[in-house]
Motif scaffolding. Structure first.
Motif, PDB file in Angstrom:
ATOM      1  N   ALA A 149       0.828  -1.207   0.000  1.00  0.00           N
ATOM      2  CA  ALA A 149       0.000   0.000   0.000  1.00  0.00           C
ATOM      3  C   ALA A 149       0.862   1.257   0.000  1.00  0.00           C
ATOM      4  N   TYR A 150       0.409   2.256  -0.753  1.00  0.00           N
ATOM      5  CA  TYR A 150       1.056   3.560  -0.727  1.00  0.00           C
ATOM      6  C   TYR A 150       0.554   4.331   0.498  1.00  0.00           C
ATOM      7  N   VAL A 151       1.450   5.113   1.086  1.00  0.00           N
ATOM      8  CA  VAL A 151       1.047   6.005   2.176  1.00  0.00           C
ATOM      9  C   VAL A 151       1.526   7.407   1.818  1.00  0.00           C
ATOM     10  N   LYS A 152       0.580   8.336   1.696  1.00  0.00           N
ATOM     11  CA  LYS A 152       0.938   9.705   1.325  1.00  0.00           C
ATOM     12  C   LYS A 152       1.370  10.429   2.599  1.00  0.00           C
ATOM     13  N   ILE A 153       2.651  10.841   2.651  1.00  0.00           N
ATOM     14  CA  ILE A 153       3.168  11.442   3.896  1.00  0.00           C
ATOM     15  C   ILE A 153       3.018  12.967   3.887  1.00  0.00           C
ATOM     16  N   SER A 154       2.788  13.532   2.702  1.00  0.00           N
ATOM     17  CA  SER A 154       2.579  14.980   2.620  1.00  0.00           C
ATOM     18  C   SER A 154       1.907  15.275   1.287  1.00  0.00           C
ATOM     19  N   GLU A 155       1.493  16.511   1.099  1.00  0.00           N
ATOM     20  CA  GLU A 155       0.903  16.911  -0.186  1.00  0.00           C
ATOM     21  C   GLU A 155       1.506  18.254  -0.598  1.00  0.00           C
ATOM     22  N   GLY A 156       1.410  18.560  -1.898  1.00  0.00           N
ATOM     23  CA  GLY A 156       1.897  19.844  -2.384  1.00  0.00           C
ATOM     24  C   GLY A 156       3.403  19.867  -2.558  1.00  0.00           C
ATOM     25  N   CYS A 157       3.942  21.001  -3.006  1.00  0.00           N
ATOM     26  CA  CYS A 157       5.378  21.126  -3.219  1.00  0.00           C
ATOM     27  C   CYS A 157       5.809  22.586  -3.168  1.00  0.00           C
ATOM     28  N   ASP A 158       6.959  22.823  -2.514  1.00  0.00           N
ATOM     29  CA  ASP A 158       7.481  24.203  -2.397  1.00  0.00           C
ATOM     30  C   ASP A 158       8.639  24.465  -3.347  1.00  0.00           C
ATOM     31  N   HIS A 159       8.987  23.442  -4.159  1.00  0.00           N
ATOM     32  CA  HIS A 159      10.040  23.677  -5.141  1.00  0.00           C
ATOM     33  C   HIS A 159       9.438  24.449  -6.316  1.00  0.00           C
ATOM     34  N   ALA A 160      10.279  24.916  -7.212  1.00  0.00           N
ATOM     35  CA  ALA A 160       9.785  25.705  -8.358  1.00  0.00           C
ATOM     36  C   ALA A 160      10.423  25.235  -9.655  1.00  0.00           C
ATOM     37  N   CYS A 161      10.431  23.914  -9.863  1.00  0.00           N
ATOM     38  CA  CYS A 161      11.043  23.391 -11.086  1.00  0.00           C
ATOM     39  C   CYS A 161      10.344  24.035 -12.283  1.00  0.00           C
ATOM     40  N   ALA A 162      11.147  24.502 -13.225  1.00  0.00           N
ATOM     41  CA  ALA A 162      10.630  25.351 -14.303  1.00  0.00           C
ATOM     42  C   ALA A 162       9.602  24.658 -15.192  1.00  0.00           C
ATOM     43  N   PHE A 163       9.635  23.334 -15.263  1.00  0.00           N
ATOM     44  CA  PHE A 163       8.755  22.581 -16.176  1.00  0.00           C
ATOM     45  C   PHE A 163       7.491  22.072 -15.485  1.00  0.00           C
ATOM     46  N   CYS A 164       7.345  22.335 -14.192  1.00  0.00           N
ATOM     47  CA  CYS A 164       6.331  21.605 -13.423  1.00  0.00           C
ATOM     48  C   CYS A 164       5.170  22.486 -12.959  1.00  0.00           C
ATOM     49  N   VAL A 165       3.974  21.994 -13.111  1.00  0.00           N
ATOM     50  CA  VAL A 165       2.768  22.743 -12.757  1.00  0.00           C
ATOM     51  C   VAL A 165       2.174  22.242 -11.432  1.00  0.00           C
ATOM     52  N   ILE A 166       2.793  21.201 -10.853  1.00  0.00           N
ATOM     53  CA  ILE A 166       2.202  20.585  -9.653  1.00  0.00           C
ATOM     54  C   ILE A 166       2.024  21.552  -8.480  1.00  0.00           C
ATOM     55  N   PRO A 167       3.013  22.405  -8.164  1.00  0.00           N
ATOM     56  CA  PRO A 167       2.783  23.324  -7.046  1.00  0.00           C
ATOM     57  C   PRO A 167       1.514  24.170  -7.250  1.00  0.00           C
ATOM     58  N   LYS A 168       1.209  24.500  -8.503  1.00  0.00           N
ATOM     59  CA  LYS A 168       0.002  25.296  -8.772  1.00  0.00           C
ATOM     60  C   LYS A 168      -1.260  24.456  -8.573  1.00  0.00           C
ATOM     61  N   ILE A 169      -1.169  23.180  -8.890  1.00  0.00           N
ATOM     62  CA  ILE A 169      -2.355  22.309  -8.773  1.00  0.00           C
ATOM     63  C   ILE A 169      -2.537  21.853  -7.323  1.00  0.00           C
ATOM     64  N   ARG A 170      -1.461  21.387  -6.713  1.00  0.00           N
ATOM     65  CA  ARG A 170      -1.571  20.735  -5.398  1.00  0.00           C
ATOM     66  C   ARG A 170      -1.278  21.662  -4.221  1.00  0.00           C
ATOM     67  N   GLY A 171      -0.747  22.881  -4.487  1.00  0.00           N
ATOM     68  CA  GLY A 171      -0.551  23.845  -3.405  1.00  0.00           C
ATOM     69  C   GLY A 171       0.776  23.688  -2.677  1.00  0.00           C
ATOM     70  N   ARG A 172       0.907  24.441  -1.578  1.00  0.00           N
ATOM     71  CA  ARG A 172       2.180  24.445  -0.846  1.00  0.00           C
ATOM     72  C   ARG A 172       2.373  23.118  -0.117  1.00  0.00           C
ATOM     73  N   TYR A 173       3.612  22.834   0.281  1.00  0.00           N
ATOM     74  CA  TYR A 173       3.969  21.579   0.928  1.00  0.00           C
ATOM     75  C   TYR A 173       3.373  21.522   2.335  1.00  0.00           C
ATOM     76  N   ARG A 174       2.716  20.424   2.677  1.00  0.00           N
ATOM     77  CA  ARG A 174       2.214  20.239   4.029  1.00  0.00           C
ATOM     78  C   ARG A 174       2.325  18.758   4.393  1.00  0.00           C
ATOM     79  N   SER A 175       2.952  18.526   5.538  1.00  0.00           N
ATOM     80  CA  SER A 175       3.222  17.153   5.988  1.00  0.00           C
ATOM     81  C   SER A 175       2.147  16.669   6.951  1.00  0.00           C
ATOM     82  N   ARG A 176       1.971  15.342   7.003  1.00  0.00           N
ATOM     83  CA  ARG A 176       1.137  14.738   8.049  1.00  0.00           C
ATOM     84  C   ARG A 176       2.017  14.517   9.258  1.00  0.00           C
ATOM     85  N   SER A 177       1.422  14.295  10.416  1.00  0.00           N
ATOM     86  CA  SER A 177       2.237  14.093  11.626  1.00  0.00           C
ATOM     87  C   SER A 177       2.738  12.648  11.678  1.00  0.00           C
TER      88      SER A 177
END
Ligand code: SF4
Length: 447
Positions: A149-177
């Motif tokens: 099983a996959y376990v998602k430990i966080s969502e979003g991303c704070d990097h700014a890779c020039a080719f990637c739209v994920i931070p715009k779709i998924r938002g800022r990085y936030r971790s689970r406890s």
């Protein structure tokens, strides 16, 4: 109560979102069907990362729409990254679509299937308060195999890779406890899961958002204490955040797979700079060398992009030579996709698609030879294999995975003989490797 069908596209993070939506619907008493033709409500959980995945999402929506005319389907719901990114365009151009569920509205699925109104996804107007991330209290039903099983430990991303739209779709990085993740992993293990796979956009940033240094290392040590678990695998590491503390944690337990998945994206310093990723060929080979020295027997997976705007023949040859020199155990190569709303979208010159495709093929041809040679070196070795069940291609064989093989993205180990009767799926067995192919292996169970 309705009969609901799910089609889950894209990455494992999207699969977890689908599993959460299925869990929420089952808790409300709805029935989930694996056959889209008999579903009264169809949910297509989409991907929008690159052009190819967007096309696949649209084709799948159109296929599902046809079931509204021929099958039992009376309602078509589009969820995931395409819904988050293009809500208005979907409703304007795909009239068969009845409702949308964005990546931060996962729990709205319950209201949508009950025909209650919900807001449209709004990746531009949303605030941090709108960002969603499930936890151990959220119902979740595994769609994939019972033993992994996959376990998602966080969502979003704070990097700014020039080719990637994920931070715009998924938002800022936030971790689970960590306690929430340990509770979820413990419950999964109690249900027979032997392997958990930690995923996020960048697992090595885990915990930084709540001031933790080396949070992933602490998380791995906490998870290694869960007795029934046999394998803990980490995907999506970011090069500059792979610390010695993390290496120490990976060496601290036999359960933690000696497996590093780290997309490097390129090796030319000029291209890496334009990608806003930094690094040079020298610094990356030093990093890979250091990890291989400190984690004996580690399998190294990476991903590269070819055809990035401005990539010259010399840049590509440097990348090719770097991959030849590094001899990665696993390599994925993608052709650059020009994404609106990204920095790279405004960069020139663009590389023709056929040139990018040619470069992708050349790298994969080189990798095939490397992979075949490495596989041949395993013949005669006795290695632990997680048996997954009957082989997809032949029911005369079983299929499984070594610790160095992640599901879906790497090769498999086929099994055609056993000294053990009654081999069970989801169990670890020792397999002697008897034959090697370009990406797959063949072996027999010895104990
Ligand atoms: S690390 Fe880069 S490529 Fe990965 S999700 Fe974040 S911005 Fe995109």
């Amino acid at each position: 109560m309705a009969k609901i069908g799910f089609i889950s596209l894209g990455c494992p993070k999207n699969l977890v979102d689908s599993e959460v939506m299925v869990g929420l619907l089952q808790k409300k008493g709805h029935t989930i069907t694996a056959d889209p033709a008999e579903a009264e409500i169809l949910v297509v959980n989409t991907c929008s990362f690159i052009e190819a995945s967007r096309m696949e999402s649209i084709e799948t929506i159109l296929e599902a729409a046809r079931l509204k005319n021929s099958g039992a389907c009376r309602k078509l719901v589009v969820a995931g990254c395409l819904a988050e990114r293009y809500p208005k365009q979907i409703l304007e151009n795909l009239k068969e679509v009845d409702a949308l569920v964005g990546v931060n509205q996962i729990e709205d699925i319950v209201r949508v299937v009950s025909d209650e109104p919900v807001n449209l996804p709004d990746s531009y107007g949303r605030s941090d308060a709108d960002l969603y991330l499930y936890d151990h209290t959220t119902p979740r039903a595994l769609i994939g195999p019972r033993h992994s099983a996959y376990v998602k430990i966080s969502e979003g991303c704070d990097h700014a890779c020039a080719f990637c739209v994920i931070p715009k779709i998924r938002g800022r990085y936030r971790s689970r406890s960590i306690p929430s993740l340990v509770k979820e992993a413990t419950r999964l293990a109690s249900r027979g899961v032997k392997e958990i796979i930690l995923i996020s956009q960048d697992t090595t940033s885990y915990g930084l958002d709540f001031g933790m240094q080396d949070g992933l290392a602490s998380l791995l040590e906490a998870l290694a204490g869960i007795r029934p678990l046999r394998w803990i695998r980490v995907l999506y590491a970011y090069p500059s955040l792979f610390s010695d503390r993390l290496i120490g944690a990976m060496n601290s337990s036999e359960k933690i797979c000696r497996y590093v998945d780290m997309p490097l994206q390129h090796a030319s310093a000029r291209v890496l700079k334009a990608m806003k990723r930094g690094g040079t060929r020298k610094s990356l080979s030093r990093l890979v060398g250091h990890i291989r020295k400190k984690i004996p027997g580690v399998a190294f997976r990476t991903a590269m992009i070819v055809g990035f705007p401005g990539e010259t023949k010399a840049d590509f040859l440097e990348l090719k030579d770097f991959c030849r020199e590094m001899e990665f155990d696993r390599l994925g190569v993608f052709t650059y996709s020009d994404e609106e709303d990204t920095i790279a979208g405004a960069l020139y010159p663009k590389i023709p698609g056929r040139t990018a495709e040619y470069r992708r093929r050349v790298l994969m041809q080189q990798q095939k030879r490397i992979s075949a040679r490495k596989n041949r070196a395993l013949i005669g070795q006795k290695l632990p294999v997680l048996v997954q069940g009957p082989a997809r291609e032949s029911d005369l064989l079983l299929e499984g995975r070594l610790q160095s093989q992640a599901p879906e993205i790497d090769g498999i180990c086929l099994i055609n003989d056993s000294e053990i009767d009654d081999v069970k799926s989801g169990r670890l067995y020792t397999v002697e490797i008897t034959r090697a192919f370009d990406h797959d292996l063949l072996g027999r169970i010895v104990r």
